[in-house]
Design a protein around this motif. Structure first.
Motif, short mmCIF file in Angstrom:
data_model
loop_
_atom_site.label_atom_id
_atom_site.label_comp_id
_atom_site.label_asym_id
_atom_site.label_seq_id
_atom_site.Cartn_x
_atom_site.Cartn_y
_atom_site.Cartn_z
N ILE A 13 0.84 -1.21 0.00
CA ILE A 13 0.00 0.00 0.00
C ILE A 13 0.87 1.25 0.00
O ILE A 13 0.62 2.19 -0.77
N THR A 14 1.90 1.29 0.85
CA THR A 14 2.75 2.48 0.88
C THR A 14 3.53 2.64 -0.43
O THR A 14 3.76 3.76 -0.87
N ASN A 15 3.89 1.54 -1.06
CA ASN A 15 4.56 1.63 -2.36
C ASN A 15 3.63 2.19 -3.42
O ASN A 15 4.04 3.03 -4.23
N ILE A 16 2.40 1.74 -3.44
CA ILE A 16 1.44 2.24 -4.42
C ILE A 16 1.17 3.73 -4.21
O ILE A 16 1.12 4.51 -5.16
N VAL A 17 1.03 4.13 -2.95
CA VAL A 17 0.80 5.55 -2.66
C VAL A 17 2.03 6.37 -3.06
O VAL A 17 1.91 7.45 -3.64
N GLU A 18 3.22 5.84 -2.77
CA GLU A 18 4.44 6.57 -3.15
C GLU A 18 4.57 6.68 -4.67
O GLU A 18 5.04 7.71 -5.18
N ILE A 19 4.17 5.66 -5.39
CA ILE A 19 4.17 5.74 -6.86
C ILE A 19 3.27 6.88 -7.31
O ILE A 19 3.65 7.69 -8.16
N GLY A 20 2.07 6.96 -6.75
CA GLY A 20 1.14 8.03 -7.11
C GLY A 20 1.68 9.41 -6.80
O GLY A 20 1.60 10.33 -7.62
N VAL A 21 2.27 9.58 -5.62
CA VAL A 21 2.84 10.86 -5.24
C VAL A 21 4.02 11.21 -6.14
O VAL A 21 4.16 12.36 -6.58
N SER A 22 4.84 10.22 -6.46
CA SER A 22 6.01 10.47 -7.33
C SER A 22 5.59 10.87 -8.73
O SER A 22 6.19 11.77 -9.33
N ILE A 23 4.58 10.22 -9.26
CA ILE A 23 4.08 10.58 -10.60
C ILE A 23 3.51 11.99 -10.58
O ILE A 23 3.69 12.76 -11.52
N LYS A 24 2.87 12.35 -9.48
CA LYS A 24 2.27 13.68 -9.36
C LYS A 24 3.33 14.78 -9.38
O LYS A 24 3.12 15.83 -9.97
N VAL A 25 4.49 14.53 -8.74
CA VAL A 25 5.53 15.56 -8.66
C VAL A 25 6.61 15.41 -9.74
O VAL A 25 7.57 16.17 -9.78
N LEU A 26 6.43 14.44 -10.63
CA LEU A 26 7.44 14.18 -11.65
C LEU A 26 7.69 15.40 -12.54
O LEU A 26 8.83 15.68 -12.91
N ASP A 27 6.64 16.14 -12.87
CA ASP A 27 6.82 17.30 -13.74
C ASP A 27 7.50 18.47 -13.03
O ASP A 27 7.98 19.40 -13.69
N LYS A 28 7.61 18.43 -11.71
CA LYS A 28 8.26 19.50 -10.97
C LYS A 28 9.76 19.28 -10.81
O LYS A 28 10.47 20.17 -10.37
N THR A 29 10.23 18.08 -11.13
CA THR A 29 11.66 17.78 -10.99
C THR A 29 12.38 18.08 -12.29
O THR A 29 11.79 18.09 -13.37
N GLN A 30 13.68 18.31 -12.18
CA GLN A 30 14.48 18.68 -13.34
C GLN A 30 15.78 17.88 -13.35
O GLN A 30 16.30 17.51 -12.32
N GLY A 31 16.32 17.68 -14.54
CA GLY A 31 17.64 17.08 -14.71
C GLY A 31 17.75 15.68 -14.16
O GLY A 31 16.88 14.83 -14.34
N SER A 32 18.87 15.47 -13.45
CA SER A 32 19.13 14.12 -12.93
C SER A 32 18.15 13.75 -11.82
O SER A 32 17.91 12.56 -11.59
N ALA A 33 17.58 14.73 -11.15
CA ALA A 33 16.57 14.44 -10.12
C ALA A 33 15.36 13.76 -10.76
O ALA A 33 14.76 12.86 -10.17
N ARG A 34 15.02 14.17 -11.97
CA ARG A 34 13.89 13.56 -12.68
C ARG A 34 14.18 12.08 -12.98
O ARG A 34 13.32 11.22 -12.79
N TYR A 35 15.39 11.80 -13.42
CA TYR A 35 15.75 10.42 -13.72
C TYR A 35 15.78 9.55 -12.46
O TYR A 35 15.37 8.39 -12.49
N LEU A 36 16.26 10.12 -11.37
CA LEU A 36 16.27 9.36 -10.12
C LEU A 36 14.85 9.10 -9.61
O LEU A 36 14.58 8.05 -9.03
#
Length: 134
Positions: A13-36
Motif C-alpha cells: 500500500i505504501t509503495n502504491i501511494v508513493e508511486i502516485g505521489v512520485s508521478i504527481k511531482v514528476l513534472d516539478k523535478t528537473q535534470g538528474s533528479a527527474r531520472y532518479l
C-alpha cells in the motif's frame, strides 16, 4: 505467517501511494533528479509485483517464492538506501520531492517485512529439514 502477510500488505500500500505521489511531482523535478525519481517509481512498481508473488508464496508456504521475495526486499531496501545517498547533493526542493515522508515509511515497513519474512523462512526451512531427516 500472518505477520508476514500484514507487513507485506502495508508495504504494498505504501509503495502504491508513493508511486502516485512520485508521478504527481514528476513534472516539478528537473535534470538528474527527474531520472532518479523515475528510477524510484520503477523500483516501487517492481517491488509491488514481487510483493504479490511473495504473498502468494507465504500463503502457500512455497520456499522458493519466499526466497525470491526476501532477496528482492533486501535489494529494494539497498536500492532505496543508495538512492537516498545519491540525492543528498541536490537542493532542498528537489531533495524533498524525491525523498517524501512515504520514503521513510516504506523503508521502515521494508525492514519489518524482512524481519518477519526471514523468521518465517527459517521456520519453513527447519520444518523441511526435519521432515527430510525422518
Amino acid at each position: 505467517m500472518i505477520n508476514t502477510l500484514i507487513s507485506a500488505v502495508s508495504l504494498a500500500i505504501t509503495n502504491i501511494v508513493e508511486i502516485g505521489v512520485s508521478i504527481k511531482v514528476l513534472d516539478k523535478t528537473q535534470g538528474s533528479a527527474r531520472y532518479l525519481l523515475i528510477v524510484s517509481i520503477w523500483l516501487n512498481a517492481c517491488t509491488v509485483c514481487i510483493i504479490l508473488v511473495g504473498m502468494y508464496g507465504a500463503f502457500r508456504s512455497i520456499i522458493s517464492l519466499i526466497m525470491v521475495y526476501l532477496t528482492t526486499l533486501v535489494a529494494y531496501f539497498l536500492g532505496k538506501f543508495f538512492l537516498s545517498i545519491t540525492v543528498e547533493h541536490f537542493d532542498k526542493h528537489q531533495f524533498d520531492l524525491i525523498l517524501t515522508p512515504l520514503y521513510t515509511v516504506n523503508a521502515v515497513f521494508c525492514v519489518i517485512c524482512i524481519g518477519f519474512l526471514g523468521s518465517y523462512y527459517c521456520v519453513l526451512k527447519a520444518d523441511e529439514e526435519g521432515e527430510e531427516a525422518q
